[in-house]
Design a protein around this motif. Structure first.
Motif, PDB file in Angstrom:
ATOM      1  N   TYR A 165       0.631  -1.301   0.253  1.00 21.54           N
ATOM      2  CA  TYR A 165       0.005   0.128  -0.074  1.00 21.54           C
ATOM      3  C   TYR A 165       0.896   1.197  -0.209  1.00 21.54           C
ATOM      4  CZ  TYR A 165      -3.973  -3.206   0.923  1.00 21.54           C
ATOM      5  OH  TYR A 165      -4.751  -4.231   0.934  1.00 21.54           O
ATOM      6  N   THR A 166       1.527   1.459   1.068  1.00 26.60           N
ATOM      7  CA  THR A 166       2.240   2.850   1.295  1.00 26.60           C
ATOM      8  C   THR A 166       3.438   2.991   0.235  1.00 26.60           C
ATOM      9  OG1 THR A 166       1.947   2.422   3.642  1.00 26.60           O
ATOM     10  CG2 THR A 166       3.532   4.101   3.075  1.00 26.60           C
ATOM     11  N   GLN A 167       4.192   1.979  -0.241  1.00 24.41           N
ATOM     12  CA  GLN A 167       5.137   2.236  -1.171  1.00 24.41           C
ATOM     13  C   GLN A 167       4.452   2.488  -2.561  1.00 24.41           C
ATOM     14  OE1 GLN A 167       8.150  -0.878  -0.640  1.00 24.41           O
ATOM     15  NE2 GLN A 167       8.531  -0.213   1.114  1.00 24.41           N
ATOM     16  N   THR A 168       3.300   1.979  -2.740  1.00 28.71           N
ATOM     17  CA  THR A 168       2.790   2.044  -3.973  1.00 28.71           C
ATOM     18  C   THR A 168       2.143   3.258  -4.295  1.00 28.71           C
ATOM     19  OG1 THR A 168       2.245  -0.670  -4.186  1.00 28.71           O
ATOM     20  CG2 THR A 168       0.846   1.004  -5.471  1.00 28.71           C
ATOM     21  N   LEU A 169       1.652   3.847  -3.220  1.00 29.90           N
ATOM     22  CA  LEU A 169       1.148   5.238  -3.368  1.00 29.90           C
ATOM     23  C   LEU A 169       2.143   6.159  -3.302  1.00 29.90           C
ATOM     24  CD1 LEU A 169      -1.678   4.667  -0.587  1.00 29.90           C
ATOM     25  CD2 LEU A 169      -2.004   5.278  -2.988  1.00 29.90           C
ATOM     26  N   ARG A 170       3.383   5.895  -2.589  1.00 34.29           N
ATOM     27  CA  ARG A 170       4.468   6.817  -2.896  1.00 34.29           C
ATOM     28  C   ARG A 170       4.883   7.034  -4.091  1.00 34.29           C
ATOM     29  NH1 ARG A 170       7.745   4.417   0.713  1.00 34.29           N
ATOM     30  NH2 ARG A 170       6.729   5.736   2.328  1.00 34.29           N
ATOM     31  N   GLN A 171       5.181   5.632  -4.770  1.00 35.65           N
ATOM     32  CA  GLN A 171       5.549   5.652  -6.304  1.00 35.65           C
ATOM     33  C   GLN A 171       4.622   6.431  -7.140  1.00 35.65           C
ATOM     34  OE1 GLN A 171       8.593   4.495  -7.117  1.00 35.65           O
ATOM     35  NE2 GLN A 171       8.331   5.694  -8.871  1.00 35.65           N
ATOM     36  N   LEU A 172       3.516   6.320  -7.128  1.00 32.85           N
ATOM     37  CA  LEU A 172       2.301   6.875  -7.894  1.00 32.85           C
ATOM     38  C   LEU A 172       2.628   8.404  -7.667  1.00 32.85           C
ATOM     39  CD1 LEU A 172      -0.787   4.786  -7.086  1.00 32.85           C
ATOM     40  CD2 LEU A 172       0.330   5.141  -9.415  1.00 32.85           C
ATOM     41  N   ARG A 173       2.651   8.789  -6.412  1.00 30.43           N
ATOM     42  CA  ARG A 173       2.574  10.257  -6.149  1.00 30.43           C
ATOM     43  C   ARG A 173       4.002  10.975  -6.787  1.00 30.43           C
ATOM     44  NH1 ARG A 173       5.856  12.836  -2.601  1.00 30.43           N
ATOM     45  NH2 ARG A 173       6.248  10.621  -1.165  1.00 30.43           N
ATOM     46  N   ARG A 174       5.159  10.115  -6.572  1.00 28.93           N
ATOM     47  CA  ARG A 174       6.382  10.327  -7.349  1.00 28.93           C
ATOM     48  C   ARG A 174       6.324  10.543  -8.742  1.00 28.93           C
ATOM     49  NH1 ARG A 174      11.302   7.937  -3.387  1.00 28.93           N
ATOM     50  NH2 ARG A 174      10.818   9.505  -1.720  1.00 28.93           N
ATOM     51  N   ASP A 175       5.861   9.576  -9.352  1.00 26.33           N
ATOM     52  CA  ASP A 175       5.511   9.500 -10.781  1.00 26.33           C
ATOM     53  C   ASP A 175       4.825  10.666 -11.210  1.00 26.33           C
ATOM     54  OD1 ASP A 175       7.309   7.264 -10.733  1.00 26.33           O
ATOM     55  OD2 ASP A 175       5.475   5.667 -11.067  1.00 26.33           O
ATOM     56  N   LEU A 176       3.800  11.084 -10.501  1.00 27.11           N
ATOM     57  CA  LEU A 176       2.890  12.181 -10.981  1.00 27.11           C
ATOM     58  C   LEU A 176       3.299  13.488 -10.941  1.00 27.11           C
ATOM     59  CD1 LEU A 176       0.206  12.337 -12.221  1.00 27.11           C
ATOM     60  CD2 LEU A 176      -0.909  12.330  -9.870  1.00 27.11           C
ATOM     61  N   LYS A 177       4.476  13.736 -10.243  1.00 22.62           N
ATOM     62  CA  LYS A 177       5.047  15.048  -9.634  1.00 22.62           C
ATOM     63  C   LYS A 177       5.400  15.862 -11.032  1.00 22.62           C
ATOM     64  CE  LYS A 177       8.044  17.597  -6.961  1.00 22.62           C
ATOM     65  NZ  LYS A 177       9.184  17.553  -5.856  1.00 22.62           N
ATOM     66  N   PRO A 178       6.176  15.360 -11.911  1.00 21.78           N
ATOM     67  CA  PRO A 178       6.478  16.053 -13.255  1.00 21.78           C
ATOM     68  C   PRO A 178       5.298  16.533 -13.922  1.00 21.78           C
ATOM     69  CG  PRO A 178       7.393  13.846 -13.287  1.00 21.78           C
ATOM     70  CD  PRO A 178       6.831  13.897 -11.908  1.00 21.78           C
TER      71      PRO A 178
END
Length: 170
Positions: A78-91
């Motif tokens: 859960y947490t790492q998956t959400l973190r990766q989605l958030r980071r991927d979406l940043k740019p």
């Protein structure tokens, strides 16, 4: 000499979540935690938990891997998956209010995932051992493993910041 804390309740411990938020807000702590997460692959929630344990005269024991396995699975799924989605979406979100709003919601969900992980970590605390005074960061080895000198320095900085917080209330 170590003694079992199994007969003691968690009522003598300051709650982990507010303690972790207070430590995270201290100078340099956020940066150190994120550097340890990104460079050494350590889990911020586990580090906060370990520091909280030391502040209360406890430490993770040799069985930490076994006890932490379900929490680590939670974090990974859960947490790492959400973190990766958030980071991927940043740019992609730069200059796009709709995407930035979506990213903000993902960040809130990630924070809720971390809060749940800390709740689960706190629940493990009643079965852990007390340690002789003064406990030091070497007792964090079950959750940190072997670290480079630079990463060990960051752990020492985090430990110092946690010691400089108001003493835990009992």
């Amino acid at each position: 000499m170590n003694k079992s804390m199994g007969s003691h309740s968690n009522r003598n411990l300051t709650p982990l979540w507010p303690w972790a938020l207070a430590l995270y807000a201290r100078p340099g702590v956020q940066e150190a935690l994120l550097q340890l997460q990104d460079e050494a692959g350590l889990d911020v929630c586990e580090l906060l938990w370990g520091l909280w344990l030391l502040a209360h005269g406890r430490a993770p024991d040799a069985e930490a891997d076994k006890q932490l396995s379900p929490i680590r699975q939670w974090q990974q799924h859960y947490t790492q998956t959400l973190r990766q989605l958030r980071r991927d979406l940043k740019p992609q979100a730069v200059g796009q209010p709709e995407l930035e709003q979506m990213r903000t919601h993902i960040k809130q969900a990630e924070l809720l995932g971390e809060r749940e992980a800390l709740r689960r970590l706190e629940a493990l605390s009643s079965s852990l051992m007390s340690v002789p005074e003064p406990p030091d960061e070497k007792l964090l080895h079950p959750i940190t493993g072997a670290l480079s000198t630079g990463h060990q320095y960051l752990i020492s900085h985090l430990r110092l910041e946690s010691e400089n917080m108001a003493p835990p209330s009992c």
